[in-house]
Design an enzyme around this catalytic site. Structure first.
Site, PDB file in Angstrom:
ATOM      1  N   CYS A 181       0.808  -1.219   0.000  1.00 50.62           N
ATOM      2  CA  CYS A 181       0.000   0.000   0.000  1.00 50.62           C
ATOM      3  C   CYS A 181       0.843   1.272   0.000  1.00 50.62           C
ATOM      4  O   CYS A 181       0.302   2.370  -0.156  1.00 50.62           O
ATOM      5  CB  CYS A 181      -0.952  -0.009   1.190  1.00 50.62           C
ATOM      6  SG  CYS A 181      -2.005  -1.480   1.191  1.00 50.62           S
ATOM      7  N   HIS A 233      -2.095   7.664   7.028  1.00 52.68           N
ATOM      8  CA  HIS A 233      -2.436   6.397   6.375  1.00 52.68           C
ATOM      9  C   HIS A 233      -3.841   6.000   6.810  1.00 52.68           C
ATOM     10  O   HIS A 233      -4.643   5.579   5.985  1.00 52.68           O
ATOM     11  CB  HIS A 233      -1.408   5.333   6.760  1.00 52.68           C
ATOM     12  CG  HIS A 233      -1.572   4.049   6.028  1.00 52.68           C
ATOM     13  ND1 HIS A 233      -1.599   3.979   4.653  1.00 52.68           N
ATOM     14  CD2 HIS A 233      -1.732   2.775   6.475  1.00 52.68           C
ATOM     15  CE1 HIS A 233      -1.749   2.710   4.281  1.00 52.68           C
ATOM     16  NE2 HIS A 233      -1.850   1.961   5.370  1.00 52.68           N
ATOM     17  N   GLU A 286      -0.131   4.832  14.409  1.00 52.67           N
ATOM     18  CA  GLU A 286       0.266   6.007  13.631  1.00 52.67           C
ATOM     19  C   GLU A 286       0.128   7.287  14.456  1.00 52.67           C
ATOM     20  O   GLU A 286       1.016   8.158  14.420  1.00 52.67           O
ATOM     21  CB  GLU A 286      -0.560   6.117  12.351  1.00 52.67           C
ATOM     22  CG  GLU A 286      -0.141   7.283  11.471  1.00 52.67           C
ATOM     23  CD  GLU A 286      -0.830   7.318  10.133  1.00 52.67           C
ATOM     24  OE1 GLU A 286      -0.419   8.141   9.285  1.00 52.67           O
ATOM     25  OE2 GLU A 286      -1.787   6.535   9.918  1.00 52.67           O
ATOM     26  N   LYS A 323      -9.169   8.295   3.668  1.00 52.24           N
ATOM     27  CA  LYS A 323      -9.671   6.935   3.432  1.00 52.24           C
ATOM     28  C   LYS A 323     -11.070   6.758   4.016  1.00 52.24           C
ATOM     29  O   LYS A 323     -11.777   5.815   3.651  1.00 52.24           O
ATOM     30  CB  LYS A 323      -8.722   5.900   4.031  1.00 52.24           C
ATOM     31  CG  LYS A 323      -7.429   5.691   3.264  1.00 52.24           C
ATOM     32  CD  LYS A 323      -6.637   4.530   3.839  1.00 52.24           C
ATOM     33  CE  LYS A 323      -5.334   4.293   3.070  1.00 52.24           C
ATOM     34  NZ  LYS A 323      -4.329   5.327   3.360  1.00 52.24           N
ATOM     35  N   HIS A 350      -9.683   2.319   0.962  1.00 48.19           N
ATOM     36  CA  HIS A 350      -8.239   2.091   0.841  1.00 48.19           C
ATOM     37  C   HIS A 350      -7.916   1.606  -0.565  1.00 48.19           C
ATOM     38  O   HIS A 350      -8.262   0.484  -0.937  1.00 48.19           O
ATOM     39  CB  HIS A 350      -7.802   1.069   1.879  1.00 48.19           C
ATOM     40  CG  HIS A 350      -6.332   0.939   2.037  1.00 48.19           C
ATOM     41  ND1 HIS A 350      -5.427   1.603   1.232  1.00 48.19           N
ATOM     42  CD2 HIS A 350      -5.580   0.206   2.913  1.00 48.19           C
ATOM     43  CE1 HIS A 350      -4.196   1.288   1.601  1.00 48.19           C
ATOM     44  NE2 HIS A 350      -4.263   0.443   2.621  1.00 48.19           N
ATOM     45  N   PHE A 378       1.771  -3.628   3.868  1.00 50.90           N
ATOM     46  CA  PHE A 378       2.110  -4.951   4.390  1.00 50.90           C
ATOM     47  C   PHE A 378       3.572  -5.253   4.071  1.00 50.90           C
ATOM     48  O   PHE A 378       4.064  -4.945   2.981  1.00 50.90           O
ATOM     49  CB  PHE A 378       1.234  -6.027   3.735  1.00 50.90           C
ATOM     50  CG  PHE A 378      -0.194  -6.043   4.213  1.00 50.90           C
ATOM     51  CD1 PHE A 378      -0.613  -5.298   5.293  1.00 50.90           C
ATOM     52  CD2 PHE A 378      -1.131  -6.845   3.566  1.00 50.90           C
ATOM     53  CE1 PHE A 378      -1.931  -5.323   5.728  1.00 50.90           C
ATOM     54  CE2 PHE A 378      -2.449  -6.882   3.993  1.00 50.90           C
ATOM     55  CZ  PHE A 378      -2.851  -6.123   5.070  1.00 50.90           C
TER      56      PHE A 378
END
Length: 417
Positions: free
Chosen positions: A165, A305, A316, A337, A342, A403
């Site tokens: 991502c 994110h 985060e 998002k 996403h 990931f």
């Protein structure tokens, strides 16, 4: 050596809340949710029955029908967004050196629909390996920048970054570095993804990564909310034209902003989960600030994110509090998002665009769908909840993680001649 300045001269977007740059921005500031029941296949037996699909879109309005058959949707999306950005920038072979114009693109997965279709067709047959001759060139993740370069005649560096991502944010950092090192004049960068498929949804469901709020899809993506239960899968593309400052000035280009810095890091911790204390996120933001030569207190806005996952959101925000200290409460923090879902490998690109437009328009888009305070989140942070906020922004950061522990951060500065 003297590093060159890099500016953004073109933007293009194809997203679940708008099929053009202007529509995307309008959707952001108005807090529009792109989530809705999936229309691409029968979801009866699926745990999650909704996603953020592209809507009211006919690819043949943009690409010849014959060419469409040779492209997976992720490459189609890349062409549509990059066409808009290139037109917006006013780039053509008449005003650039084609050997110094590159395309660096991000995709976390690539042609998943193509792969799924070809394998399922084979499995349903008699065992004879009959495959479409375009199977491989439709599927491979690097094909999107290949199409963009061939469509426009750009002969500079051409490749795809794959860091889950973080892919398109990674692409932007690479493009920034190529230009400031003097290796290119212009790079079309960004990312695209089209993973709303049986395999994509099924795979993420098996990891328990997706929200299952089927009774209320439009409210399912709820970053920072105590009741969040996973991310909402989206699709689309974002494109940015990055250009060397003197080159842009010489051709009289419109300039959106300056690219101030880029940071990369790794969590080195877990396949899919972030470090609970956000160690890799701390590192990537510090790397980005150092690269830009700025202090934490210079930052006005952070597009996080913010995926709406229980672990990721808290880690985060802990990292932001660590890096920015007392100044963290003065920063407008948000997660777009909450509206787009996403977009995996395309997330960094469309969120960078959101950061740039927030800076240009003096408005921070909201983090929508927040109803319940999470006691694990510092209440002093301004998460721009539920309503857009007016704010002068001179410096904006955009965080994107993937990931495998991949972290990327891009910093944009208000343009000053």
């Amino acid at each position: 050596m003297q590093l060159k300045r890099v500016v953004v001269t073109g933007l293009g977007a194809l997203t679940p809340i708008g099929n053009t740059l202007q529509e995307y921005w309008d959707g952001l500031v108005n807090g529009k949710s792109g989530a809705a029941p999936i229309t691409y296949y029968d979801t009866e037996k699926h745990k999650t029955k909704f996603a953020c699909e592209i809507k009211n879109f006919n690819v043949e309005d943009f690409i010849d029908k014959k060419e469409v058959r040779r492209m997976d949707k992720f490459a189609q999306y890349a062409i549509v967004a990059s066409d808009e950005a290139i037109k917006d920038a006013g780039i053509s072979l008449e005003n650039v050196n084609k050997h110094r114009v590159g395309v660096i693109w991000g995709a976390g997965i690539g042609g998943l629909q193509t792969f799924q279709d070809e394998v399922m067709n084979y499995a349903a047959g008699d065992g004879t390996p009959r495959f479409n001759p375009f199977f491989i060139p439709k599927m491979i993740a690097d094909i999107a920048p290949g199409h963009i370069s061939m469509r426009n005649g750009f002969m500079g560096p051409n490749y795809t970054t794959v860091s889950a991502c973080a892919s398109s944010a990674n692409a932007l950092v690479d493009a920034f570095n190529y230009i400031r090192l003097g290796m290119c004049d212009v790079i079309v960068s960004g990312g695209s993804e089209a993973a709303v498929t049986i395999a994509g949804m099924g795979g993420f469901n098996s990891m328990q990564a997706l929200s299952t709020r089927n009774e209320s899809p439009e409210t399912a993506s709820r970053p920072f909310d105590a009741t969040r239960d996973g991310f909402v899968l989206g699709e689309g593309a974002g494109a940015l034209v990055l250009e060397e400052y003197e080159h842009a000035i010489a051709r009289g280009a419109k300039i959106y902003c300056e690219v101030g810095g880029g940071g990369l890091s790794s969590d080195a911790y877990h396949l899919t989960a972030p470090h609970p204390e956000g160690i890799g996120v701390i590192a990537v933001m510090e790397n980005c600030l150092r690269d830009a030569g700025l202090k934490p207190e210079d930052v006005d806005h952070i597009n996080t994110h913010g995926t709406s996952t229980p672990l990721g959101d808290v880690a985060e925000l802990k990292a932001i509090s660590h890096v920015f200290g007392a100044h963290a409460k003065n920063i407008n923090i948000n997660s777009t998002k909450s509206m787009t879902g996403h977009l995996l490998g395309a997330a960094g690109a469309i969120e960078a665009i959101a950061s740039i437009l927030a800076m240009q328009n003096g408005i921070v888009p909201p983090t929508i769908n927040h109803t319940t305070v999470d006691e694990n989140i510092d209440p002093s942070l301004n998460l721009t909840l539920n309503k857009a906020q007016k704010r002068e922004i001179k410096v904006a950061m955009s965080n994107t993680f993937g990931f495998g522990g991949h972290n990327a951060c891009v910093l944009f500065k208000k343009f000053e001649n």
